[in-house]
Every structure is written in C-alpha cells, then in structure tokens.
Design an enzyme around this catalytic site. Structure first.
Site, PDB file in Angstrom:
ATOM      1  N   ASP A 142       0.777  -1.277   0.052  1.00 23.06           N
ATOM      2  CA  ASP A 142      -0.030   0.171  -0.028  1.00 23.06           C
ATOM      3  C   ASP A 142       0.834   1.248  -0.029  1.00 23.06           C
ATOM      4  OD1 ASP A 142      -2.381  -1.558   0.081  1.00 23.06           O
ATOM      5  OD2 ASP A 142      -2.127  -1.662   2.251  1.00 23.06           O
ATOM      6  N   GLU A 143       2.140   1.096  -0.756  1.00 22.42           N
ATOM      7  CA  GLU A 143       3.061   2.390  -0.553  1.00 22.42           C
ATOM      8  C   GLU A 143       2.326   3.413  -1.523  1.00 22.42           C
ATOM      9  OE1 GLU A 143       3.790  -0.855  -1.034  1.00 22.42           O
ATOM     10  OE2 GLU A 143       5.320  -1.236   0.333  1.00 22.42           O
ATOM     11  N   LYS A 155       1.787   2.217  -5.101  1.00 23.48           N
ATOM     12  CA  LYS A 155       2.356   1.532  -6.337  1.00 23.48           C
ATOM     13  C   LYS A 155       1.326   1.979  -7.542  1.00 23.48           C
ATOM     14  CE  LYS A 155       2.380  -2.674  -4.228  1.00 23.48           C
ATOM     15  NZ  LYS A 155       2.258  -2.125  -3.115  1.00 23.48           N
ATOM     16  N   GLY A 188      -4.515  -4.207  -3.932  1.00 26.58           N
ATOM     17  CA  GLY A 188      -5.350  -3.193  -4.261  1.00 26.58           C
ATOM     18  C   GLY A 188      -4.826  -1.978  -4.593  1.00 26.58           C
ATOM     19  N   ARG A 219       2.884 -28.765  -7.116  1.00 28.80           N
ATOM     20  CA  ARG A 219       2.778 -29.343  -8.336  1.00 28.80           C
ATOM     21  C   ARG A 219       1.445 -29.864  -8.629  1.00 28.80           C
ATOM     22  NH1 ARG A 219       8.274 -32.499  -8.076  1.00 28.80           N
ATOM     23  NH2 ARG A 219       7.201 -32.692  -5.831  1.00 28.80           N
ATOM     24  N   GLN A 266       2.106  -6.127  -3.030  1.00 30.61           N
ATOM     25  CA  GLN A 266       2.409  -6.140  -1.672  1.00 30.61           C
ATOM     26  C   GLN A 266       3.680  -5.503  -1.671  1.00 30.61           C
ATOM     27  OE1 GLN A 266       1.526  -9.633  -3.446  1.00 30.61           O
ATOM     28  NE2 GLN A 266      -0.626  -8.603  -2.770  1.00 30.61           N
ATOM     29  N   THR A 291      -7.574  -1.173   0.333  1.00 37.49           N
ATOM     30  CA  THR A 291      -8.065  -0.694  -0.790  1.00 37.49           C
ATOM     31  C   THR A 291      -8.963  -2.109  -1.367  1.00 37.49           C
ATOM     32  OG1 THR A 291      -6.332   0.574  -1.521  1.00 37.49           O
ATOM     33  CG2 THR A 291      -7.948  -0.184  -3.259  1.00 37.49           C
ATOM     34  N   ARG A 320      -9.950  -2.891   5.552  1.00 38.02           N
ATOM     35  CA  ARG A 320      -9.453  -3.034   7.090  1.00 38.02           C
ATOM     36  C   ARG A 320      -8.558  -1.643   7.389  1.00 38.02           C
ATOM     37  NH1 ARG A 320      -6.389  -8.385   7.020  1.00 38.02           N
ATOM     38  NH2 ARG A 320      -5.913  -7.445   5.094  1.00 38.02           N
ATOM     39  N   ASP A 372       2.569  14.818   1.534  1.00 42.84           N
ATOM     40  CA  ASP A 372       1.424  15.750   2.120  1.00 42.84           C
ATOM     41  C   ASP A 372       0.934  15.193   3.170  1.00 42.84           C
ATOM     42  OD1 ASP A 372       0.615  13.588   0.072  1.00 42.84           O
ATOM     43  OD2 ASP A 372      -1.380  14.234   0.823  1.00 42.84           O
TER      44      ASP A 372
HETATM   45  P1  GDP Z   1      -0.858   0.377  -3.528  1.00 42.76           P
HETATM   46  O1  GDP Z   1      -1.347  -0.849  -2.946  1.00 42.76           O
HETATM   47  O2  GDP Z   1       0.636   0.267  -3.149  1.00 42.76           O
HETATM   48  O3  GDP Z   1      -1.127   0.569  -5.012  1.00 42.76           O
HETATM   49  O4  GDP Z   1      -1.191   1.489  -2.507  1.00 42.76           O
HETATM   50  P2  GDP Z   1      -2.817   1.818  -2.232  1.00 42.76           P
HETATM   51  O5  GDP Z   1      -3.508   2.134  -3.427  1.00 42.76           O
HETATM   52  O6  GDP Z   1      -3.527   0.405  -1.671  1.00 42.76           O
HETATM   53  O7  GDP Z   1      -3.048   2.726  -1.108  1.00 42.76           O
HETATM   54  C1  GDP Z   1      -2.337   3.991  -1.376  1.00 42.76           C
HETATM   55  C2  GDP Z   1      -3.421   5.098  -1.057  1.00 42.76           C
HETATM   56  O8  GDP Z   1      -2.850   6.256  -0.995  1.00 42.76           O
HETATM   57  C3  GDP Z   1      -4.396   5.102  -2.214  1.00 42.76           C
HETATM   58  O9  GDP Z   1      -5.631   5.543  -1.525  1.00 42.76           O
HETATM   59  C4  GDP Z   1      -3.787   6.308  -3.274  1.00 42.76           C
HETATM   60  O10 GDP Z   1      -4.831   7.081  -3.751  1.00 42.76           O
HETATM   61  C5  GDP Z   1      -3.162   7.040  -2.098  1.00 42.76           C
HETATM   62  N1  GDP Z   1      -2.054   7.993  -2.584  1.00 42.76           N
HETATM   63  C6  GDP Z   1      -1.110   7.589  -3.384  1.00 42.76           C
HETATM   64  N2  GDP Z   1      -0.087   8.460  -3.381  1.00 42.76           N
HETATM   65  C7  GDP Z   1      -0.708   9.721  -2.400  1.00 42.76           C
HETATM   66  C8  GDP Z   1      -0.147  10.832  -2.147  1.00 42.76           C
HETATM   67  O11 GDP Z   1       1.171  11.208  -2.806  1.00 42.76           O
HETATM   68  N3  GDP Z   1      -0.692  11.529  -1.344  1.00 42.76           N
HETATM   69  C9  GDP Z   1      -1.767  11.114  -0.623  1.00 42.76           C
HETATM   70  N4  GDP Z   1      -2.677  11.818   0.183  1.00 42.76           N
HETATM   71  N5  GDP Z   1      -2.356   9.872  -1.245  1.00 42.76           N
HETATM   72  C10 GDP Z   1      -1.968   9.164  -2.011  1.00 42.76           C
HETATM   73  P1  IMO Z   2      -0.920  -4.210  -2.270  1.00 39.67           P
HETATM   74  O1  IMO Z   2      -0.417  -4.757  -3.465  1.00 39.67           O
HETATM   75  C1  IMO Z   2      -0.930  -4.654   2.310  1.00 39.67           C
HETATM   76  C2  IMO Z   2      -1.266  -8.740   3.658  1.00 39.67           C
HETATM   77  C3  IMO Z   2      -2.253  -9.067   4.529  1.00 39.67           C
HETATM   78  C4  IMO Z   2      -1.888 -10.289   5.533  1.00 39.67           C
HETATM   79  C5  IMO Z   2      -0.756 -10.891   4.744  1.00 39.67           C
HETATM   80  C6  IMO Z   2      -1.018 -12.285   4.043  1.00 39.67           C
HETATM   81  O2  IMO Z   2      -2.238  -3.552  -2.309  1.00 39.67           O
HETATM   82  O3  IMO Z   2       0.031  -3.497  -1.431  1.00 39.67           O
HETATM   83  P2  IMO Z   2      -2.440 -12.771   1.665  1.00 39.67           P
HETATM   84  O4  IMO Z   2      -3.903 -12.730   1.707  1.00 39.67           O
HETATM   85  O5  IMO Z   2      -1.479 -12.383   0.944  1.00 39.67           O
HETATM   86  O6  IMO Z   2      -2.216 -14.327   2.157  1.00 39.67           O
HETATM   87  O7  IMO Z   2      -2.252 -12.052   3.132  1.00 39.67           O
HETATM   88  O8  IMO Z   2      -0.460  -9.835   3.587  1.00 39.67           O
HETATM   89  N1  IMO Z   2      -1.273  -8.159   2.376  1.00 39.67           N
HETATM   90  C7  IMO Z   2      -1.196  -7.013   2.018  1.00 39.67           C
HETATM   91  N2  IMO Z   2      -0.925  -5.659   2.730  1.00 39.67           N
HETATM   92  N3  IMO Z   2      -1.199  -4.346   0.828  1.00 39.67           N
HETATM   93  C8  IMO Z   2      -1.175  -5.513   0.289  1.00 39.67           C
HETATM   94  O9  IMO Z   2      -1.170  -5.659  -1.373  1.00 39.67           O
HETATM   95  C9  IMO Z   2      -1.487  -6.750   0.638  1.00 39.67           C
HETATM   96  N4  IMO Z   2      -1.557  -7.958   0.147  1.00 39.67           N
HETATM   97  C10 IMO Z   2      -1.551  -8.985   1.269  1.00 39.67           C
HETATM   98  O10 IMO Z   2      -3.119  -8.238   4.980  1.00 39.67           O
HETATM   99  O11 IMO Z   2      -1.133  -9.432   6.368  1.00 39.67           O
HETATM  100 MG    MG Z   3      -3.009  -1.553  -1.953  1.00 43.16          MG
END
Ligand code: GDP
Ligand code: IMO
Ligand code: MG
Length: 442
Positions: free
Chosen positions: A13-14, A16, A40, A142, A223, A298, A302, A332
């Site tokens: 959730d960085e 990406k 997500g 497998r 992830q 996303t 949670r 920000d």
């Molecule tokens: P991903 O899984 O790494 O693609 O990240 P997610 O989409 O799950 O979560 C990142 C959240 O931060 C999303 O709701 C994005 O819309 C939001 N986001 C991404 N970049 C920025 C930013 O620079 N500032 C803010 N406020 N939100 C951001």
């Molecule tokens: P994105 O691509 C954040 C976490 C789950 C759980 C552990 C194992 O959006 O960054 P799984 O369903 O993979 O067996 O769950 O990993 N997890 C994530 N946390 N972002 C994700 O994906 C994740 N995908 C799995 O919450 O702790």
């Molecule tokens: Mg995500």
C-alpha cells in the site's frame, strides 16, 4: 529499450498504483509479476477512481498493453468482474493479456484460506482471504491448475477430479465441512476460461519480442518487500516473492533485461494484518496519520496500522533489492506535524542494532530509536518542483536518502494523477553499446 521494475518497499500500500499509472504514460507494456487479487492498487483521475486487483495499473492508457504474468495467481471470477467494471467505465480492455502459465485460484483455495485462518486462532495471519496462500501451495506442490488448463474441457476435468478428491478429503475430514462439487466447479471454471480466452496468450514471447523491438516495459509489483516470503516478517507475510529478483521470473523475462529497480516508500509506514511493526503507533499520532492518509485497505477496507518511517527496515529492503532509486509517496500527509520522527536504529535486549532481526520474537522485542526533525507545517499538495518544497521537507528527504543510501527520484504529494514531483527520470533509456543492439547485457 528500458525495463523498469517497480516494487513496494514496505508492507504494501505504498502507492504503487498511483506511481505505475503515472510512469505507464511512457511504457509500451505494464506487467504484474506476482501476487493476486490480495493486491489493491488505487488510481485517482479527474475522470474517476479505479481500484486494480489483478489488472495492471497501465490499462488506462489506450496505447499501453498490460500483461498478467506467469508469476501471478488469478481468480478468474474476480478478474472477469474487474474487466467488466473497467468496460463500464469506458476503458478499452482489449490490450490485456494473461499468461497461459499463470496459476488459477480455485474455490477450494478461497475456502482453505478461511478455514486455515480460523484454525490458527489468535495466531492468524489476517490474510485477505483471496485464496492466495493455498494457491501458491498448490503451485509449488505441483498440484495447481494453470490458465491454459481451463481451456481443454477433458484434461481440465481429469486434473480437477484428481486434485478435488484430495482437497475434499482435507475439507471433510480435517475441517468437517461439506465437500465441493466437481461438476459445479468444472462447469463454472471452464466457462470462465472461455470468457477469458481472448486475453490468454504466450506472454513471455510477447515480452521477448518487445525487448528486441526496443519497447519500454514496466514491471508492477504487488504487496511489499517486508511481506516477502523469504525476507519479510515471516510467517506474517504473503505467499509470493515480492523481491525485485523475482520480477523477471514472474513476468517471463531474462534477469539481466531489467535496467532499473525502483522501490516505493510512503513518507511514513503502514501495515494491514497481523505481525510485528516496530514503529507502529497506537496513540494520537498514529490516528492522525491514519486519518490524514485515509489508511484503510483498498481490497478489504481494513484499518491500516500507521507509524513513523522505519529507516532500518527501509535500508534492509534497499540493499537486498539493489534499489537504483526510491520514490516517496504521501509526503503531504506529514504537512501538519510540528516535528517528524525517523527510526534510525532498534534497541534489542539492551543492544543497538541497525538491521532487521530474522526471528519474530526478536523483531517483536525491538524498540525503535528515533531521530526527530522539524516539520514544515504548510500545504505541499500544489507543489510541482523540488525547488518549491519547503526547506524542512527537503531536509527530511535528504535525511531519508542518507539513511536509505538511495536517491529519491520522485515525490508524490496527492493521490491525483500528475501531482508528483520528478527529480530524476526513472524511465529514461539506459546507455547502450550501439555495436551490439541485440545484446541485452550492459
Ligand atoms: P498500492 O497498493 O501500493 O497501490 O497502494 P494503495 O492504492 O492500496 O494505497 C495507497 C493510497 O494512497 C491510495 O488510496 C492512493 O490513492 C493514495 N495515495 C497515493 N499517493 C498519494 C500521495 O502522494 N498523497 C496522498 N494523500 N495519497 C496518496
Ligand atoms: P498491495 O499490492 C498490504 C497482507 C495481508 C496479510 C498478509 C497475508 O495493495 O500493496 P495474503 O492474503 O497475501 O495471504 O495475506 O499480507 N497483504 C497486504 N497488505 N497490501 C497488500 O497488497 C497486501 N496483500 C496482502 O493483510 O497480513
Ligand atoms: Mg494496496
């Protein structure tokens, strides 16, 4: 030709999705190489919002082809819904290709993910319950079913019949649940295969051709490195390899074709699901980060745990993946803080350490040691160039670069497309030896 691997450098959730969407403007191909619909990836445009789970975050550009690589595990039902939703939003999905070698997440994987979690009780991983762990177990045992298997009605039935006997023994005898029906699964999943047929392709051949046609390829990780099966906070990890070294295998590319590896970090850190998080904050600061950053999953909705930037974990990831550059998102979110902390070391049983311990008990016992820097206390969301950033923000970024030993190439200041400060062009073509244009070594 440029091949750039983008990976999450924390616990997922960085941001990406946002970054890949921006970089994809210059890409001919965007490829997902691991994970499944546990991912997500949110993308925010003037025209609307998109949440990608399996579809690569490059699909919004009419000239970019998207590939779901062999390293991904695919829930066909979820993928069909995702494609239909995109079509309803007016997005052309005809350039989406699925590797015939990608494994299928079957109904028993979803069921076992839930039953295994329930059986773990208080030690549950807190998985996304998308069947990811059980699907990768079958791949490595497998006993998996691959996308190509769905296409032949008879061989699919024969394979499924054998696997389902074993799964049903587990479901009924270990978990005391009713067995799953061969006829139902066979019929439904054969139909899914037919629906996805126009997208199923020999994707590694497509990418190999793209390499030699000097195309630009973006590899989109899911992830994050701290959830990696080898180097993450085991066993509280996901079941795939999230490391850049795996990007080539999961996409179907030669390892030396990757020109650049870029790690995405949030300006602070979050984690969703169980497992240790040394800088996790439970008091007001953690809640402020959560509320300002809208830190809710996303995929599952949670709440994400929030904490200060962990430079110990950050450097561990930068070194393991040989990051060429970092991209920092959500700067920000820190706009309102008077001071900001950075974790520069851990204290473990009275000793100061600068690396991530291997065992869970040691990691859980780590106390973060912080350095405190000035906040900037002004709105950065409209800033378009590095020079315009407030002095204190530049100071924070410089300190993170020093601690990560990695340059920061881009800084994101809003979820909106375009609200990203570019310091370095991570998509720029590398230097080539013009004498050997077909030689990918450099
Ligand atoms: P991903 O899984 O790494 O693609 O990240 P997610 O989409 O799950 O979560 C990142 C959240 O931060 C999303 O709701 C994005 O819309 C939001 N986001 C991404 N970049 C920025 C930013 O620079 N500032 C803010 N406020 N939100 C951001
Ligand atoms: P994105 O691509 C954040 C976490 C789950 C759980 C552990 C194992 O959006 O960054 P799984 O369903 O993979 O067996 O769950 O990993 N997890 C994530 N946390 N972002 C994700 O994906 C994740 N995908 C799995 O919450 O702790
Ligand atoms: Mg995500």
């Amino acid at each position: 030709m440029t091949v750039v691997a983008i990976m999450g450098a924390q616990w997922g959730d960085e941001g990406k999705g946002k970054i890949v969407d921006e970089l994809a403007m210059k890409a001919n191909f965007v490829v997902r190489y691991q994970g499944g619909s546990n991912a997500g990836h949110r993308v925010v445009h003037d025209t609307g919002e998109f949440a990608f789970h399996l579809v690569p975050s490059g699909i919004l550009y009419p000239n970019t082809s998207c590939i779901i690589g062999n390293g991904v595990v695919i829930d066909p039902k979820g993928l069909i819904s995702e494609i239909e939703l995109l079509q309803e939003q007016g997005i052309d999905t005809s350039r989406l290709y699925i590797s015939e070698r990608a494994h299928v997440v079957m109904p028993y994987h979803f069921l076992l993910d839930r039953l295994e979690e329930e059986a773990r009780g208080a030690d549950k991983i807190d998985s996304t319950q998308r069947g990811i762990g059980p699907a990768y177990v079958d791949k490595h045992a497998r006993t998996g079913i691959r996308m190509a298997d769905l296409l032949n009605v008879d061989t699919f039935r024969a394979k499924l019949s054998q696997i389902l006997q074993q799964k049903n023994r587990m479901i009924t005898q270990i978990y005391g649940q009713p067995p799953l029906s061969l006829e139902e699964i066979h019929g439904t999943y054969f139909r899914y295969g037919q629906q996805l047929l126009p997208h199923i392709a020999d994707t590694q051949k497509m990418l190999h051709d793209a390499l030699f046609e000097n195309k630009t390829i973006l590899l989109e990780g899911a992830q994050g490195a701290l959830l990696d099966i080898d180097f993450g906070t085991y066993p509280f990890v996901t079941s795939s390899s999230t490391m850049a070294a795996h990007a080539a295998v999961g996409a179907g590319l030669p390892p030396r074709s990757i020109d650049r590896v870029i790690g995405i970090y949030k300006a602070y850190i979050t984690r969703v699901g169980s497992g240790p998080m040394p800088t996790g904050l439970f008091e007001a600061v953690g809640h402020e980060l959560r509320d300002r950053g809208h830190e809710y999953g996303t995929t599952t909705g949670r709440e994400r745990r929030c904490g200060w930037f962990d430079a110990v974990a950050g450097r561990f990831v930068a070194q393991l993946n040989g990051l060429d550059a970092a991209i920092l998102t959500k700067l920000d979110v820190l706009d309102t803080f008077l001071t900001i902390k950075i974790c520069t070391a851990y204290s473990l049983h009275g000793k100061i350490i600068h690396s991530l311990p291997a065992t869970l008990s040691d990691l859980a016992a780590c106390e973060p040691l912080y350095e405190e820097v000035e906040g900037w206390q002004c709105d950065t969301t409209g800033i378009q160039s590095y020079d315009e950033l407030p002095y204190a923000a530049k100071n924070y970024l410089n300190r993170l670069e020093e601690l990560l030993e990695t340059p920061i190439a881009m800084i994101s200041v809003s979820p909106q497309r375009g609200k990203t400060i570019q310091v370095q062009d991570v998509m720029a073509p590398p230097e080539h030896d013009a004498r050997y244009p077909r030689n990918i070594m450099r």
